[in-house]
Design an enzyme around this catalytic site. Structure first.
Site, short mmCIF file in Angstrom:
data_model
loop_
_atom_site.label_atom_id
_atom_site.label_comp_id
_atom_site.label_asym_id
_atom_site.label_seq_id
_atom_site.Cartn_x
_atom_site.Cartn_y
_atom_site.Cartn_z
N SER A 196 0.96 -1.38 0.09
CA SER A 196 0.03 -0.01 -0.07
C SER A 196 0.70 1.31 -0.06
CB SER A 196 -1.11 0.10 1.20
OG SER A 196 -0.39 0.44 2.23
N LYS A 198 0.72 4.71 6.82
CA LYS A 198 0.03 5.52 5.74
C LYS A 198 0.56 6.78 5.77
CE LYS A 198 -2.85 2.17 4.61
NZ LYS A 198 -2.70 1.30 3.65
#
Length: 187
Positions: free
Chosen positions: A43, A86
């Site tokens: 990701s 993230k």
């Protein structure tokens, strides 16, 4: 014979003292200052690859609020036993609008909005979403937008779920460095 016993006894106590000093130093650092983190998944590609070994700075977010573009590690809101990594995109009390690959932020200083720079994004996605963040809420996204489960799907991250920010990349050795993924390095 007596000297040999005395030497063994002294060696034993030296080892015990060394172990106690190590514990006194290492445990507080591990609990309050830094912790290891291994990236799992794609990701955050190309910023981080699966298996990258990082050290997370736990002090910064105790002293200061997370900032836009920080690469942060936090407890997953839907399962606090899991940790995610993230990039912070939206800050508390802002509105995040995503149209295609464009991300626009609206806040008190920018009522007409501004588009954020995203040179770290290589695999873009096509979304049309709008999120209004409340006090203590952050909007996070992975750099590999097409392969990231992030705030677009499960909502904002509350301030108290942040563990820290990426401070060091130790592995792979060829990419070792301080503040990996730092936005100012990517520009």
């Amino acid at each position: 014979m007596e000297k040999e016993k005395q030497s063994k006894k002294e060696s034993f106590w030296e080892i015990i003292r060394f172990a106690i000093i190590t514990i006194i130093i290492v445990i507080p650092i591990r609990i309050f200052i830094a912790q290891p983190f291994v990236v799992s998944g794609t990701s955050m590609f190309p910023t981080f690859d699966n298996g990258d070994y990082l050290i997370i700075d736990e002090i910064s977010y105790r002293l200061n609020d997370p900032s836009r573009y920080d690469v942060a590690v936090f407890k997953f809101p839907n399962d606090p036993d899991k940790y995610f990594i993230k990039r912070i995109i939206g800050l508390p009390n802002e509105t995040v609008e995503i149209k295609g690959n464009s991300v626009t932020i609206y806040n008190k200083e920018n009522v007409n909005g501004f588009q954020i720079e995203q040179p770290y994004v290589k695999n873009k996605s096509d979304n049309n979403l709008r999120f209004e963040l409340k006090e203590n809420e952050y909007f996070v996204m992975g750099d590999n937008r097409v392969a990231s489960s992030d705030s677009r799907y499960w909502g904002p991250v509350d301030r108290n779920l942040f563990a820290g920010r990426a401070l060091l990349r130790l592995l792979p050795i060829t990419q070792a460095g301080i503040l990996p993924g730092n936005f100012s390095e990517i520009k």
